[in-house]
Scaffold this active site. Structure first.
Site, PDB file in Angstrom:
ATOM      1  N   GLU A 256       0.873  -1.184   0.000  1.00  0.00           N
ATOM      2  CA  GLU A 256       0.000   0.000   0.000  1.00  0.00           C
ATOM      3  C   GLU A 256       0.896   1.215   0.000  1.00  0.00           C
ATOM      4  OE1 GLU A 256      -1.456   3.231   0.828  1.00  0.00           O
ATOM      5  OE2 GLU A 256      -1.745   2.488   2.871  1.00  0.00           O
ATOM      6  N   CYS A 289      -2.112   9.170   3.660  1.00  0.00           N
ATOM      7  CA  CYS A 289      -2.112   8.658   2.289  1.00  0.00           C
ATOM      8  C   CYS A 289      -3.470   8.823   1.623  1.00  0.00           C
ATOM      9  CB  CYS A 289      -1.689   7.199   2.272  1.00  0.00           C
ATOM     10  SG  CYS A 289      -2.807   6.078   3.150  1.00  0.00           S
TER      11      CYS A 289
END
Length: 491
Positions: A256, A289
């Site tokens: 990720e 993020c």
């Protein structure tokens, strides 16, 4: 074994590794500084090749017994693990606030409860995955999720506790043994996790913590052929090195990798609500993020949107994250400050215009003003590359098609936001190439739902069944419904 520790806000933290159920000291260590005021917090053990080997051997030895437990038996251990995290809520909150500069209030009210849920939810979900029969005319297929082995988990510095437990929950519940490599800039709540695991009586070797830098300790862990899975959250360059090292051993990786997500505001949006949500993109000093860092606003409403958003941004309280009133704290590290300032300076030199911010905040050395840049072009570095700081860009569009083109016009594809009349916004959102996108909202998450990105934002999905698909070897046990006789004609 070592009994050394240092203290933060009255809470003791061990600087040592946690291997095979014991604290293990190291000859080498590295300094750790508080992002709030740059004071030295202490020195943390650096993992050597011997520490990595000891942790992997401990995890290997513990694996057969842990894997042989039923999901219900593992759940008893994991529920106690979550309880021990809860008992240490004040410590986790205070330590991560000092270690990573995150809001103390967010730790208390959001992150610690979520960390506990990450453990208990996946422990419960594992019970539902024991057998999943698929009936066909010819056979009954019993789909089993067998634990893979030793899992290496590497987490980032922006939310170490939440993201560590987000990965540990399914990995441990599935029957894997784990080695957690904390972020070198904020490792301390991972050390506290070891204390919680020890108090919960997790068997020795089931959960290990080896601290150190990515280039040294992390590289040794991910390149070891005894490792069965690697789960990483962090930057694209680091992910490439991890994938290359793990790939040499054909070890599956879940990656990720952050994003450059669009925040689309259509002409029929609730401007006040959209602007208030856009201001949230500065939370945790922009070190999130999921943040929609590229504001894409319909040209017809852009002036009203800017005016409204400016009002919300001007009211944001910047300061010490341990103060309940604070809404934005410091950037994690001087190197990250340099990165953020460099992006803004280069963007301005290339023609970008600063609508607000664009400079350090007087509160302290690692505090940067919430910043919005406009007059940027789609190909500009500031539009194409993740900054990971409190810096947003603003572009306008004149049609849905242009908005979608701009939204999809980067190499990233993690998340996104789209504000507008619900049917209209949903139709636009469905055409944005991301792993997920929120319509008229932000941050709504459910552990049962998939999470992850496309393109340079990562490989794989976490959450629900998807986490178990990664951390398990999925096996199909085929039981015929009629007597079977071997025949070449059947093959």
């Amino acid at each position: 074994m070592s009994s050394a520790f240092f203290e933060i806000a009255g809470h003791k933290i061990s600087p040592d590794h946690y291997i095979n159920g014991q604290r293990v000291a190291a000859a080498e260590s590295f300094e750790l500084f508080c992002p709030i005021d740059q004071r030295l917090l202490g020195r943390v053990a650096e993992g050597s090749a011997n520490h990595v080997d000891a942790a992997i051997r401990a995890a290997e030895r513990a694996f057969p017994t842990w894997a042989a437990l039923t999901a219900a038996e593992r759940k008893l251990y994991l529920d106690r693990f979550a309880e021990e995290i809860g008992k240490r809520a004040d410590a986790f909150s205070a330590v991560e606030s000092n270690d990573a500069g995150v809001l103390l209030s967010r730790m208390r009210h959001g992150v610690v409860p979520r960390a506990m849920l990450n453990i208990t939810w996946f422990a419960q979900h594992a019970l539902d995955l024991q057998t999943r029969p698929i009936d066909t005319e010819q056979a009954r297929h019993i789909v089993k999720h067998d634990p893979a082995g030793v899992a290496v988990i590497i987490t980032p510095w922006n939310s170490p506790l939440m993201l560590s437990t987000w990965k540990l929950g399914p990995a441990l519940a599935a029957g894997n043994t784990c080695i957690l490599k904390p972020p070198e800039w904020a490792p301390l709540t991972c050390s506290l996790l070891a204390d919680a695991a020890h108090a919960a009586a997790l068997p020795a070797g089931v959960f290990n913590v080896v601290q150190g830098t990515g280039a040294n300790t992390g590289a040794k862990l991910v390149s070891d052929p005894r490792v069965a899975r690697v789960s990483f959250t962090g930057s694209v360059p680091t992910a490439k090195r991890i994938a290359q090292a793990a790939g040499a051993n054909l070890v599956p990786c879940s990656l990720e990798l952050g994003g450059k997500s669009p925040f689309i505001v259509l002409a029929d949006a609730d401007i006040d609500n959209a602007a208030a949500t856009a201001a949230l993109m500065y939370r945790n000093a922009g070190q999130v993020c999921l943040a929609g860092t590229r504001l894409l606003v319909d040209e017809k409403i852009v002036d009203a949107f800017i005016t409204t958003m400016r009002r919300y941004v001007e009211n944001l309280v910047i300061g010490d994250p341990r103060d309940e009133a604070t809404e934005i704290g410091p950037i994690i590290h001087p190197r990250q400050v340099e990165r953020v300032t460099g992006f803004v300076e280069r963007a301005v030199s290339a023609g970008a215009r600063v609508l607000w911010g664009g400079a350090m905040h007087p509160f302290g050395a690692q505090y940067y003003r919430p910043t919005l840049l406009t007059d940027v072009k789609q190909g500009d570095e500031i539009v194409q590359t993740e900054v990971f700081g409190p810096v947003l860009t603003l572009q306008t569009f004149t049609s849905d098609e242009e908005a979608i083109e701009l939204a999809n016009g980067t190499d990233y594809g993690l998340g996104g936001v789209c504000y507008g009349e619900t049917t209209h916004a949903t139709a636009v959102a469905e055409q944005v190439r991301t792993g997920f996108i929120w319509v008229n909202s932000f941050g709504i998450r459910d552990l049962a739902a998939p999470f992850g990105g496309i393109k340079r934002s990562g490989i794989g999905r976490e959450g629900g069944d998807w986490s178990f698909e990664f951390f398990c070897d999925v096996k199909d046990v085929v039981v015929p419904k009629k007597p079977f006789r071997a025949s070449f004609a059947q093959q």
